[in-house]
Design an enzyme around this catalytic site. Sequence first.
Site, short mmCIF file in Angstrom:
data_model
loop_
_atom_site.label_atom_id
_atom_site.label_comp_id
_atom_site.label_asym_id
_atom_site.label_seq_id
_atom_site.Cartn_x
_atom_site.Cartn_y
_atom_site.Cartn_z
N TYR A 1 0.81 -1.33 0.00
CA TYR A 1 0.12 0.06 -0.13
C TYR A 1 0.88 1.28 -0.23
CZ TYR A 1 -4.18 -2.76 0.10
OH TYR A 1 -5.13 -3.66 -0.50
N ARG B 1 1.63 2.06 -3.55
CA ARG B 1 0.41 2.44 -4.42
C ARG B 1 0.04 3.80 -3.56
NH1 ARG B 1 -3.75 -1.82 -3.79
NH2 ARG B 1 -4.99 -0.15 -5.18
N GLN C 1 -15.21 1.71 -7.08
CA GLN C 1 -14.39 0.77 -6.37
C GLN C 1 -12.90 1.17 -6.12
OE1 GLN C 1 -15.56 -3.42 -8.02
NE2 GLN C 1 -16.01 -1.78 -9.56
N ASP D 1 -7.87 5.30 -5.28
CA ASP D 1 -7.07 6.33 -5.59
C ASP D 1 -7.24 7.76 -5.52
OD1 ASP D 1 -8.52 6.89 -8.06
OD2 ASP D 1 -7.44 5.31 -9.11
N HIS E 1 -14.88 0.72 -1.63
CA HIS E 1 -13.56 -0.06 -1.07
C HIS E 1 -12.69 0.54 -0.32
CE1 HIS E 1 -14.57 -3.17 -4.46
NE2 HIS E 1 -15.51 -3.37 -3.52
N CYS F 1 -6.98 2.17 13.03
CA CYS F 1 -6.57 1.01 13.71
C CYS F 1 -7.11 -0.16 13.35
CB CYS F 1 -6.88 1.47 15.14
SG CYS F 1 -6.06 0.36 16.32
N CYS G 1 -4.64 3.29 21.38
CA CYS G 1 -5.21 1.98 22.30
C CYS G 1 -4.18 1.04 22.60
CB CYS G 1 -6.28 1.38 21.42
SG CYS G 1 -5.86 0.21 20.18
N GLY H 1 -14.94 0.53 -16.78
CA GLY H 1 -13.73 0.07 -16.21
C GLY H 1 -13.97 -0.90 -15.24
N THR H 2 -14.53 -1.90 -15.25
CA THR H 2 -14.49 -2.89 -14.08
C THR H 2 -14.82 -4.29 -14.73
OG1 THR H 2 -15.42 -3.50 -11.92
CG2 THR H 2 -16.98 -2.22 -13.49
C1 BJW Z 1 -10.53 -0.31 -19.13
C2 BJW Z 1 -9.25 0.34 -19.39
C3 BJW Z 1 -9.67 1.32 -19.97
C4 BJW Z 1 -8.61 -1.42 -18.59
N1 BJW Z 1 -11.06 1.85 -20.13
N2 BJW Z 1 -11.84 -0.14 -19.48
C5 BJW Z 1 -21.15 -13.09 -4.10
C6 BJW Z 1 -20.47 -14.11 -4.82
C7 BJW Z 1 -19.45 -14.56 -4.90
C8 BJW Z 1 -18.48 -14.17 -4.01
C9 BJW Z 1 -19.01 -12.96 -3.11
C10 BJW Z 1 -20.28 -12.63 -3.18
N3 BJW Z 1 -20.27 -11.47 -2.30
C11 BJW Z 1 -19.21 -11.54 -1.39
C12 BJW Z 1 -18.25 -12.38 -2.24
C13 BJW Z 1 -16.78 -12.39 -1.52
C14 BJW Z 1 -16.03 -11.33 -2.26
C15 BJW Z 1 -16.03 -11.41 -3.62
O1 BJW Z 1 -16.63 -10.74 -4.40
N4 BJW Z 1 -15.25 -12.44 -4.30
C16 BJW Z 1 -15.20 -12.65 -5.75
C17 BJW Z 1 -13.59 -12.51 -6.27
C18 BJW Z 1 -15.94 -14.01 -6.16
N5 BJW Z 1 -16.23 -10.02 -1.81
C19 BJW Z 1 -16.01 -9.55 -0.99
O2 BJW Z 1 -15.31 -10.07 0.05
C20 BJW Z 1 -16.26 -8.06 -0.20
N6 BJW Z 1 -16.79 -8.12 0.97
C21 BJW Z 1 -18.10 -8.72 1.21
O3 BJW Z 1 -18.89 -8.88 0.57
O4 BJW Z 1 -18.33 -8.47 2.54
C22 BJW Z 1 -19.77 -9.34 2.93
C23 BJW Z 1 -19.11 -10.52 3.53
C24 BJW Z 1 -18.21 -10.77 4.34
C25 BJW Z 1 -17.75 -12.03 4.62
C26 BJW Z 1 -18.13 -13.15 3.99
C27 BJW Z 1 -19.22 -12.94 3.23
C28 BJW Z 1 -19.50 -11.52 2.75
C29 BJW Z 1 -15.05 -7.26 -0.22
C30 BJW Z 1 -14.64 -7.12 -1.58
C31 BJW Z 1 -13.39 -5.85 -1.50
C32 BJW Z 1 -12.46 -5.96 -2.69
N7 BJW Z 1 -11.55 -5.29 -2.37
C33 BJW Z 1 -10.38 -4.98 -3.58
C34 BJW Z 1 -8.90 -5.02 -2.97
C35 BJW Z 1 -8.62 -3.63 -2.18
C36 BJW Z 1 -8.53 -2.44 -2.86
C37 BJW Z 1 -7.10 -2.09 -3.23
O5 BJW Z 1 -6.33 -2.54 -2.83
O6 BJW Z 1 -6.80 -1.13 -4.12
O7 BJW Z 1 -10.85 -3.99 -4.46
S1 BJW Z 1 -10.49 -6.35 -4.66
C38 BJW Z 1 -9.92 -5.45 -6.08
O8 BJW Z 1 -10.97 -5.79 -7.01
C39 BJW Z 1 -10.41 -3.96 -5.66
C40 BJW Z 1 -10.96 -3.26 -6.63
O9 BJW Z 1 -11.76 -2.42 -6.35
C41 BJW Z 1 -11.88 -4.76 -7.04
C42 BJW Z 1 -12.51 -4.65 -8.43
O10 BJW Z 1 -11.44 -4.53 -9.41
P1 BJW Z 1 -11.86 -3.95 -10.88
O11 BJW Z 1 -11.99 -2.37 -10.45
O12 BJW Z 1 -12.91 -4.55 -11.30
O13 BJW Z 1 -10.62 -4.00 -11.60
P2 BJW Z 1 -10.29 -5.23 -12.47
O14 BJW Z 1 -8.75 -5.10 -12.79
O15 BJW Z 1 -10.58 -6.63 -12.15
O16 BJW Z 1 -10.82 -4.77 -13.89
C43 BJW Z 1 -10.38 -3.78 -14.81
C44 BJW Z 1 -11.29 -3.69 -15.95
O17 BJW Z 1 -10.96 -2.57 -16.53
C45 BJW Z 1 -10.92 -4.84 -16.81
O18 BJW Z 1 -12.28 -5.53 -17.21
C46 BJW Z 1 -10.24 -3.89 -18.11
O19 BJW Z 1 -10.70 -4.56 -19.44
C47 BJW Z 1 -10.98 -2.69 -17.97
N8 BJW Z 1 -9.94 -1.65 -18.41
N9 BJW Z 1 -8.43 -0.32 -18.98
C48 BJW Z 1 -12.16 1.02 -19.80
N10 BJW Z 1 -8.77 2.26 -20.42
#
Ligand code: BJW
Length: 250
Positions: A64, A67, A99, A102, A117, A125, A149, A197-198
């Site tokens: 982090y 980042r 999501q 940044d 997110h 903490c 704490c 973009g997701t």
């Molecule tokens: C372009 C481009 C350009 C490129 N123009 N496009 C239901 C079903 C199954 C699983 C679950 C569910 N509900 C919950 C879950 C579990 C889990 C989950 O979703 N797992 C899946 C992997 C299946 N979810 C969680 O754990 C969430 N919490 C939750 O639900 O709590 C309740 C709960 C708790 C306990 C048990 C059960 C439920 C929390 C999720 C938090 C995700 N956090 C992250 C990391 C932290 C952030 C960080 O460090 O920065 O967040 S993961 C990472 O993925 C990050 C992002 O925000 C997130 C999404 O990614 P994103 O933005 O889609 O990026 P990419 O890289 O995947 O895609 C980019 C896209 O852009 C691509 O398609 C390219 O083609 C495109 N692109 N250039 C336009 N110029």
Amino acid sequence: MGTADRIALDEDTWLLVLTGAGVSAESGVPTFRDSNGLWESHRVEDVASPEGFARDPLLVWRFYGERRKAAAGVEPNEGHRALVRAEKKLGDRFLLATQNVDGLHTRAGSERVVEMHGTLFKTRCSRCDRPPFEDQDTYENAVPGCGKCQRPGSTALLRPHIVWFGEMLDPADLHRIERFAQSAASSGGKLVFLAAGTSGNVFPAAGLVDAARKLGADTWLVNAEPAENTRRFAHFARGPSGTLLPALLD
Ligand code: BJW
């Protein structure tokens, strides 16, 4: 799937936008799941889960810290700016759920933003409930402890204010998004849901399109490649958001 080439921002349009890492890609912020994405050089479970942090907090802080440094040095792009202009037109009939952690939407000038997110530039903490605080530190060599704490013999570590896998999103954030969509429906307005973009991999964000459809929304996806949930959208505009968001919204 429809091929209309504009989203009309009329007086009765309510626009709910969901953005992901792709919207910041043209600013030079790496995405997660593309080639050269962040998950190629890091195991998700090591750097973005509470278990990873418990195992190796220094590794997580290095990730982090890097980042934080990188995000501080980039600028918003035309995609961010097109969303600012859309908000100016629609006012309270606009909400941006991002999501991205940044901060680029806010730096571009967006005001009605839900950072689902968390944010790179706050720390909190891992144990006590002191409010998250603004923080630019990169903690390269030592994991910070909580000065509020900490007790002798017990370590309370500071952590990034980020929602990791397996962690709950802030219920207030989810309510704000739901309330917005429901207000659109109950006011008789025309709800448009636009995701950009997701990859549609991560929930609950990836499920918002279905919630919006249930409320009768028109649904748009702007993405460089097809997403996991492309079929859930009525319209798919394939290409870079820095070009397509201005073209669709202006
Ligand atoms: C372009 C481009 C350009 C490129 N123009 N496009 C239901 C079903 C199954 C699983 C679950 C569910 N509900 C919950 C879950 C579990 C889990 C989950 O979703 N797992 C899946 C992997 C299946 N979810 C969680 O754990 C969430 N919490 C939750 O639900 O709590 C309740 C709960 C708790 C306990 C048990 C059960 C439920 C929390 C999720 C938090 C995700 N956090 C992250 C990391 C932290 C952030 C960080 O460090 O920065 O967040 S993961 C990472 O993925 C990050 C992002 O925000 C997130 C999404 O990614 P994103 O933005 O889609 O990026 P990419 O890289 O995947 O895609 C980019 C896209 O852009 C691509 O398609 C390219 O083609 C495109 N692109 N250039 C336009 N110029």
